[in-house]
Design an enzyme around this catalytic site. Structure first.
Site, PDB file in Angstrom:
ATOM      1  N   GLU B  27       0.808  -1.107  -0.084  1.00 56.04           N
ATOM      2  CA  GLU B  27      -0.041  -0.058   0.059  1.00 56.04           C
ATOM      3  C   GLU B  27       0.680   1.073  -0.051  1.00 56.04           C
ATOM      4  O   GLU B  27       1.666   1.403   0.765  1.00 56.04           O
ATOM      5  CB  GLU B  27      -0.811  -0.035   1.156  1.00 56.04           C
ATOM      6  CG  GLU B  27      -1.814  -1.209   1.143  1.00 56.04           C
ATOM      7  CD  GLU B  27      -2.332  -1.731   2.560  1.00 56.04           C
ATOM      8  OE1 GLU B  27      -2.077  -0.838   3.641  1.00 56.04           O
ATOM      9  OE2 GLU B  27      -3.184  -2.792   2.412  1.00 56.04           O
ATOM     10  N   LEU B  51      -6.082  -1.992  -1.180  1.00 52.99           N
ATOM     11  CA  LEU B  51      -5.825  -1.901   0.311  1.00 52.99           C
ATOM     12  C   LEU B  51      -6.335  -3.386   1.164  1.00 52.99           C
ATOM     13  O   LEU B  51      -7.326  -3.295   1.452  1.00 52.99           O
ATOM     14  CB  LEU B  51      -6.831  -0.813   0.919  1.00 52.99           C
ATOM     15  CG  LEU B  51      -6.235  -0.085   2.357  1.00 52.99           C
ATOM     16  CD1 LEU B  51      -7.183   0.997   2.662  1.00 52.99           C
ATOM     17  CD2 LEU B  51      -6.327  -1.232   3.261  1.00 52.99           C
ATOM     18  N   GLU B  53      -4.190  -6.519   3.021  1.00 49.85           N
ATOM     19  CA  GLU B  53      -3.059  -7.246   3.250  1.00 49.85           C
ATOM     20  C   GLU B  53      -3.308  -8.605   2.752  1.00 49.85           C
ATOM     21  O   GLU B  53      -1.955  -9.321   2.264  1.00 49.85           O
ATOM     22  CB  GLU B  53      -2.931  -7.088   4.690  1.00 49.85           C
ATOM     23  CG  GLU B  53      -2.640  -5.742   5.335  1.00 49.85           C
ATOM     24  CD  GLU B  53      -3.659  -4.860   5.114  1.00 49.85           C
ATOM     25  OE1 GLU B  53      -4.967  -5.071   5.115  1.00 49.85           O
ATOM     26  OE2 GLU B  53      -3.625  -3.538   5.109  1.00 49.85           O
ATOM     27  N   GLN B  75       2.055  -2.276   5.518  1.00 53.41           N
ATOM     28  CA  GLN B  75       2.407  -0.748   5.809  1.00 53.41           C
ATOM     29  C   GLN B  75       2.788  -0.745   7.284  1.00 53.41           C
ATOM     30  O   GLN B  75       3.730   0.009   7.517  1.00 53.41           O
ATOM     31  CB  GLN B  75       1.435  -0.134   5.398  1.00 53.41           C
ATOM     32  CG  GLN B  75       1.764   1.490   5.192  1.00 53.41           C
ATOM     33  CD  GLN B  75       0.437   2.274   4.905  1.00 53.41           C
ATOM     34  OE1 GLN B  75      -0.514   2.236   5.156  1.00 53.41           O
ATOM     35  NE2 GLN B  75       0.770   2.727   3.605  1.00 53.41           N
ATOM     36  N   PHE B  76       2.054  -1.472   8.121  1.00 50.31           N
ATOM     37  CA  PHE B  76       2.362  -1.386   9.617  1.00 50.31           C
ATOM     38  C   PHE B  76       2.256  -2.967  10.046  1.00 50.31           C
ATOM     39  O   PHE B  76       1.272  -3.261   9.514  1.00 50.31           O
ATOM     40  CB  PHE B  76       1.603  -0.734  10.204  1.00 50.31           C
ATOM     41  CG  PHE B  76       1.954   0.989  10.207  1.00 50.31           C
ATOM     42  CD1 PHE B  76       2.831   1.704  10.748  1.00 50.31           C
ATOM     43  CD2 PHE B  76       1.325   1.791   9.059  1.00 50.31           C
ATOM     44  CE1 PHE B  76       3.199   2.930  10.738  1.00 50.31           C
ATOM     45  CE2 PHE B  76       1.559   2.869   8.693  1.00 50.31           C
ATOM     46  CZ  PHE B  76       2.618   3.528   9.461  1.00 50.31           C
ATOM     47  N   ASP B  78       1.102  -3.968  12.483  1.00 47.33           N
ATOM     48  CA  ASP B  78      -0.363  -3.773  13.406  1.00 47.33           C
ATOM     49  C   ASP B  78      -1.303  -4.340  12.380  1.00 47.33           C
ATOM     50  O   ASP B  78      -2.350  -4.908  12.903  1.00 47.33           O
ATOM     51  CB  ASP B  78      -0.667  -2.448  13.604  1.00 47.33           C
ATOM     52  CG  ASP B  78       0.661  -1.941  14.247  1.00 47.33           C
ATOM     53  OD1 ASP B  78       0.427  -1.407  15.578  1.00 47.33           O
ATOM     54  OD2 ASP B  78       1.600  -1.650  13.852  1.00 47.33           O
ATOM     55  N   HIS B 121      -0.187   1.676  15.541  1.00 54.02           N
ATOM     56  CA  HIS B 121       1.099   1.941  14.986  1.00 54.02           C
ATOM     57  C   HIS B 121       2.317   1.749  15.919  1.00 54.02           C
ATOM     58  O   HIS B 121       3.166   2.382  15.760  1.00 54.02           O
ATOM     59  CB  HIS B 121       1.040   3.320  14.466  1.00 54.02           C
ATOM     60  CG  HIS B 121      -0.057   3.635  13.668  1.00 54.02           C
ATOM     61  ND1 HIS B 121      -1.226   3.880  13.793  1.00 54.02           N
ATOM     62  CD2 HIS B 121       0.015   3.825  12.057  1.00 54.02           C
ATOM     63  CE1 HIS B 121      -1.952   4.235  12.810  1.00 54.02           C
ATOM     64  NE2 HIS B 121      -1.325   4.055  11.585  1.00 54.02           N
TER      65      HIS B 121
HETATM   66  C1  LIG Z   1      -6.078  -2.909   7.603  1.00 52.24           C
HETATM   67  C2  LIG Z   1      -5.395  -1.613   7.395  1.00 52.24           C
HETATM   68  N1  LIG Z   1      -4.266  -1.556   6.532  1.00 52.24           N
HETATM   69  C3  LIG Z   1      -3.640  -0.144   6.203  1.00 52.24           C
HETATM   70  C4  LIG Z   1      -4.021   0.890   7.204  1.00 52.24           C
HETATM   71  C5  LIG Z   1      -3.272   2.402   6.751  1.00 52.24           C
HETATM   72  N2  LIG Z   1      -4.222   3.095   6.327  1.00 52.24           N
HETATM   73  C6  LIG Z   1      -4.718   3.863   7.110  1.00 52.24           C
HETATM   74  S1  LIG Z   1      -6.180   5.027   6.236  1.00 52.24           S
HETATM   75  C7  LIG Z   1      -5.613   4.129   4.686  1.00 52.24           C
HETATM   76  C8  LIG Z   1      -6.333   4.514   3.482  1.00 52.24           C
HETATM   77  C9  LIG Z   1      -7.764   4.296   3.533  1.00 52.24           C
HETATM   78  O1  LIG Z   1      -8.356   4.756   2.482  1.00 52.24           O
HETATM   79  P1  LIG Z   1      -9.805   4.692   2.383  1.00 52.24           P
HETATM   80  O2  LIG Z   1     -10.535   3.528   2.901  1.00 52.24           O
HETATM   81  O3  LIG Z   1     -10.386   5.391   0.816  1.00 52.24           O
HETATM   82  O4  LIG Z   1     -10.546   5.701   3.541  1.00 52.24           O
HETATM   83  P2  LIG Z   1     -10.243   7.259   3.428  1.00 52.24           P
HETATM   84  O5  LIG Z   1      -9.000   7.453   4.295  1.00 52.24           O
HETATM   85  O6  LIG Z   1      -9.876   7.731   2.132  1.00 52.24           O
HETATM   86  O7  LIG Z   1     -11.470   7.875   3.992  1.00 52.24           O
HETATM   87  C10 LIG Z   1      -4.512   3.181   5.024  1.00 52.24           C
HETATM   88  C11 LIG Z   1      -4.011   2.213   3.870  1.00 52.24           C
HETATM   89  C12 LIG Z   1      -5.078   0.583   8.179  1.00 52.24           C
HETATM   90  N3  LIG Z   1      -5.403   1.457   8.841  1.00 52.24           N
HETATM   91  N4  LIG Z   1      -5.517  -0.659   8.103  1.00 52.24           N
END
Ligand SMILES: Cc1ncc(C[n+]2csc(CCOP(=O)(O)OP(=O)(O)O)c2C)c(N)n1
Ligand SMILES: Cc1ncc(C[n+]2csc(CCOP(=O)(O)OP(=O)(O)O)c2C)c(N)n1
Ligand SMILES: [Mg+2]
Ligand SMILES: [Mg+2]
Lengths: 350, 353, 350, 353
Positions: B27, B51, B53, B75-76, B78, B121
């Site tokens: 990601e 997005l 994993e 990405q993390f 977590d 995180h």
């Molecule tokens: C399972 C997971 N993977 C990766 C992340 C890191 N992360 C946080 S927000 C985000 C993007 C989310 O995009 P979207 O679903 O379109 O929501 P938006 O932030 O655009 O409202 C990512 C990859 C996470 N929080 N949870």
């Protein structure tokens, strides 16, 4: 004529062309071999020559054509197969030795698929790009996009074929495959197959699945789909060929749902007894072959008897083959050399 | 001198240019961002994934089985806990196929606390990773090891988990930790390989001609030799242990600090030699303390070196609570702090400060 | 008139009925409050009064109507909310005190959502059925069917509302929600909302998503869907009302995709600066209100200034509130009493 | 006497009739099968789910947060590894909301080897489960504890993981392990609550009037008192330990066997008392041996009882390999066997046999 239950594009003309008698005879022979193999595996299990049975009796009419249409070889120029535990007929159609399946059932050291470690019908054949079949449902759908990327990069006509059951499509991995195979500009040459027997162990599909057809899930992603009768080998051959041709040439995904039978129930855990309510593709096909004078009843019965006998004798020989030893558990935890990379130094691997 | 994250980027570059890396993906790993920690900026084979994993780990396995050489990123760490089954699967491919297949993939993920990352995180992954037979697991604590371990991971025919301590990513290399071929002036390096802020559409990195350097997987490193007590640790806790040793030196306590670098396979010989020398050992990590990898080290130590021990071996690890809280006091109370490490070492040598 | 980008059923007549001026004024006031709150949170973070910012500036035109339409209360007779980390406007429209958001940003012990443990905009309000917002993307879509079952059982009109972003729909959990909410005979009263800002951090949706509309994925499951302009609060209110009425009365799922803006980028990690290319729902709405003589520019500017000032002062007070102590990490690892069950002894819990 | 699986069924029945259980669900948990091990046959609230473990755990959380009292099942713990993130989430709901919410759910899953289940029907889950803060974890070794622990799990306001040793499911209760109210004649019990083979559409169970019995979570049980060596174990290894103790009794070794029953919270007092008495301890389980819960027990023992120990504490656990192989020799070589347990105990007491 071809039985398509649902189709995005009207069935092509070519589709209805009758298949050559030699091909029909070959398909029939393989279907018989696959059926006799599964019957032998079930017997072995019931006689205590193996702890567990699961397999594909009832899916031969679909899985044999699939095996015949595979472009077989090692490396991304050829097809990758992420198969289901009911794919024995596909393996036989590709040329696998049925005795190896008996070995895996008996957990002998000579079992080429897992050296006595895994359940029967959990194959692994690197020389044909058949990746290891594993018990967890649907994970193959998360892996398939990876090999499909390799196919696409390699140029050529190799594709990735991934197959699973209907209930398993409820796992997120099925959606993962749809998403990853349809990324704009990065569409993948992946043939996704759902062999729908309308059951997940004891749970009827109608109780859990609101989709009219599982394959409809491909539409939102612009993925071509078809729902076909998987109990008619001629139809299955034509539909598979059409779907594969599309994937090979367009280098784009196709989602094919085949309606099939689960002839001996889920597994030995549910008794592994013949389920009379389920349609049996074999007699139906044989009736056609007789009517068309392609095979006689006598020849058919003789083939069945001979194959049964051969496998019975093979199972006796397998019984005598050595079992793995306790110390063997430590083998192959790690690989010393790169076997999968060896197929092509092309990527500049040092 | 390169930072740890620049070292990772250089190793990935060398990997794709000389060692067959076909894909660096995850990601936001591709352009324009090049990873949330900039680790994959400017790489030829870096690309962005959906997005998902499970899709990332699954695709890495599929690519590996098809003869590619993927480096996938979560990405993390977590967010890796919805794909543990796929990691188990990858670790079992060679074994379950009785050697018919191998699965050469690298899975990178940032781990640990120290950046006020709150609940999601701050996770560590060493406890979970060491429960995955069939995987090799490495975790660098400085740029040079980051570089050399990643190259070893890339050429390994097995799945290798590469854990990056996120709090150390911007840490600079020490004078003896220069990557062969990197420019002397680190400003120069940044200019060459760090993407500019703002529009990057036209930016191209200018790669220094860095040389191969393979830190063998399974070899620990004695970062500080000492006679009175051993601290066996890895990742973010290495600098903490060294600082504690520094402190104790002033008190006449001569501590040895071992950086494991690889968690599996494990350099038991190195640990054994250190314990036989000091007869006192502290195992240190920041993962939650119940069913913790450090407890494996304690167990093996008592099983094999019980009669060498002049004091009960100690483990200092993270609090067994559902997460690391955001507020300063909460994060500090959740993972080992310098003063705790120092006093644990003192207790082991019997000096009560 | 209503802007529906795509719709299963033609927009109902009622839909076009103009909203009462009082409602429009109320919505505007809440949108302003939500915007000012996010701007304050961003400032606090930039000034070092909080380690991380993520939130919903740009989504007010959709999230305010959502909050106003919620049936608020505790227990399955009321709506359950599984929200996104951009839902601040929804919380404010439900009546939340904006100062509590400042407290969470500053990680004070008084933060009612997490006592200084979690990032800002990660709410938890049991008395309103707002379940804890968590950082892992999309997991709320796996949980939502559970509360929707409770809603269905309870009889009444309570529904479950689950909201997430567009990129997150690539996770299997989104498919899980579609599957579990559409089981034949067990359809669930669940309003699934995708707020589509066309981004996942730095990754454009068009690069990863082959779906024409994310909402199309509901079709295969027989789930009603709509794709709407989420930047027009009047349209959002009408479309949300229509979707909610359907879910409340039919007790069946609905998948609503709202196109929204990401006005300050993804989070503080990407700078949290105003993105001029993104459409801003607030001035657009204010222009309308002025033209229709519902509000004057003066009144609008005055409201904005006052709200900004109030929040600035509140943030200063919050700065003085005590921080949690280290020993607090051991609190609430386990619950001593059943808080969620207390809402209804109805199920005969002993 | 009831079997372990019948005891589970009876507890689920009492749970739905008297303690507010609203849902017993999972793959094939409802009619007609009533669970792959028959544990949920005839239950009023049992239902079948889609084939989706993430959906199962997620739905359980959602039901719990909405005031329901769900008992969810993962068909085999081997298939729970794609939902570890959701388990972490459930374990963190009370903590992350600072006590605003609790999450009262029971997650049941069969664990362990012993049925020739090959790679994916032989996993243990104790190592993984004990890495999930916020969960209580129980694992019975006999029908009475199975009944009493499940009722305690059902009324607990927190997430409780209920691990059923699948090799013991058909084990009958001992004479002192009768469930209050169960019929004397176990044929009678089977007639009443076991579903018939073949068509079950008309079958209804006839429930005996069993009484409440709550085995407290966090209390271990000394199954056999002894003076020379302690074996601390749980689940499937309890009968193995007892058999070994029996064997050693003949050699004049008097072994104590402790059945933990709960892995979290842990009955440390019980372990401590036993170790202080025998000064020798073997920790025994069948999970893979690296980062294993038994290593936590070893660590705590050396940290708190180092000077009580007359011999180095031992851990006997499963081989650290990717799976349990199907062939007899492979399964035997992968998990502790009676003879190994007995000789480990002998070594601890210094009797070399
Ligand atoms: C399972 C997971 N993977 C990766 C992340 C890191 N992360 C946080 S927000 C985000 C993007 C989310 O995009 P979207 O679903 O379109 O929501 P938006 O932030 O655009 O409202 C990512 C990859 C996470 N929080 N949870
Ligand atoms: C992840 C996972 N969950 C559960 C199981 C147990 N299980 C084995 S087969 C099966 C049913 C599969 O049904 P379907 O996908 O329709 O395939 P079929 O067996 O009908 O061909 C289940 C639940 C499993 N193997 N993997
Ligand atoms: Mg099926
Ligand atoms: Mg988005």
């Amino acid at each position: 004529m071809t039985t398509t239950i649902a189709h995005d594009s009207a069935p092509a003309e070519a589709n209805d062309a009758a298949l050559a008698p030699e091909l029909l005879v070959r398909m029939h022979e393989l279907m018989v071999r696959a059926r006799c193999l599964e019957e032998r595996l079930i017997r072995m299990n019931k006689q205590g020559d193996g702890y567990f049975w699961i397999g594909g009796p009832g899916e031969e009419a679909f899985n044999v054509p699939l095996g015949l249409l595979v472009q077989k070889g090692q490396g991304p120029q050829f097809d990758y197969l992420h198969l289901h535990y009911r794919s024995s007929a596909t393996l036989l159609a590709m040329g696998a030795d049925p005795v190896d399946a008996l070995r895996q059932m008996k957990s002998t050291a000579s079992d080429p698929y897992s050296a006595g470690r895994n359940f029967c019908n959990h194959y692994s054949v690197r020389k044909w790009n058949v990746v290891p079949v594993s018990s967890p449902i649907e994970v193959q759908f998360s892996m398939a996009p990876g090999s499909a990327m390799a196919n696409k990069r390699a140029g050529g006509k190799g594709i990735t074929i991934v197959q699973g059951g209907d209930a398993g499509t409820a796992e997120g991995d099925f959606a993962t495959c749809l998403v990853w195979c349809s990324r704009p500009g990065n569409e993948l040459p992946c043939l996704m197959i759902v062999t729908n027997n309308l059951w997940g162990i004891s749970t009827p599909a109608g109780q859990q699945h609101g989709e009219k057809h599982v394959a409809d899930r491909g539409r939102a992603f612009g993925i071509k789909t078809a729902v076909i009768d998987g109990n008619d080998p001629e139809n299955a051959y034509r539909e598979l060929k059409k779907a594969m041709d599309y994937v090979r040439t367009e280098r784009k995904p196709f989602l094919l749902e085949a309606m099939v039978s689960r002839l001996y129930g889920h597994s030995s855990a549910s008794g592994a007894n013949l389920v009379s309510e389920e349609a049996d593709c074999l007699p139906a096909f044989e009736k056609k072959l007789e009517e068309r004078k392609i095979l006689t009843r006598v020849a058919i019965d003789e083939l069945r008897a001979r194959t049964t006998q051969e496998l019975l004798e093979a199972s006796k020989r397998v019984r005598e083959e050595p079992q793995p030893q306790g110390a063997d558990i430590w083998k192959h935890v790690f690989a010393d050399v790169d076997l999968v990379g060896s197929a092509h130094g092309s990527n500049g691997r040092s | 001198m390169a930072t740890l994250v620049q070292a990772v980027r250089l190793a990935l570059h060398v990997g794709e240019e000389r060692h067959g890396v076909t894909d660096v993906f995850g990601e936001d790993v591709g352009a324009p961002l090049g990873g949330v920690f900039t680790q994959s900026q400017g790489l030829r084979t870096a690309w962005n994934t959906p997005l998902d994993e499970r899709g990332i780990v699954g695709a890495a396995i599929g690519l590996a089985l098809a003869g590619q050489r993927p480096v996938a990123e979560i990405q993390f760490c977590d967010y890796a806990f919805n794909a543990i089954d796929l990691m188990k699967l990858a670790g079992g491919i060679c074994w379950s196929s009785a050697g018919d297949y191998n699965c050469p993939m690298v899975l990178m993920t940032p781990v640990g606390s120290g950046i006020r990352g709150s609940l999601y995180h701050s996770h560590s992954f060493d406890g979970q990773a060491t429960r995955l037979p069939g995987w090799k697991i490495v975790i660098p604590s400085n740029p040079l090891d980051a570089y050399g371990l990643l190259l070893s991971a890339i050429v390994d025919p097995n799945p290798v988990m590469y854990l990056s301590p996120k709090a150390l990513l911007r840490a600079k290399a020490g004078p003896d930790e220069r990557i062969p071929g990197e420019p002397d002036d680190d400003k120069a390096l940044a200019k060459m390989i760090d993407a500019p802020l703002g529009d990057r559409s036209k930016w191209k990195p200018e790669w220094p001609d860095v040389k191969d350097l393979f830190v063998p997987i399974g070899k620990a490193k004695v970062c500080r030799a000492g006679r009175h007590v051993s601290v066996v640790t890895y990742g973010r806790m290495v600098p903490v242990a060294l600082a504690a040793a520094q402190q104790l030196a002033g008190e006449g306590i001569d501590a040895e600090v071992v950086d494991l670098r690889s968690l599996h396979p494990l350099d038991w010989e190195c640990i054994e030699a250190s314990v036989r020398k000091t007869n006192r050992v502290l195992f240190l990590n920041e993962d939650t303390e119940v069913t913790n990898f450090g407890e494996h080290l304690v167990r093996r130590t008592v099983e094999e070196l019980f009669y060498e021990l002049h004091a009960a071996p100690r483990l200092l690890a993270g609090a067994h609570v559902p997460g690391v809280g955001l507020a300063d006091n909460l994060e500090r109370a959740s993972v080992p702090q310098l003063d705790q490490v120092a006093s644990a070492m003192r207790e082991l040598v019997g000096h009560e400060a």
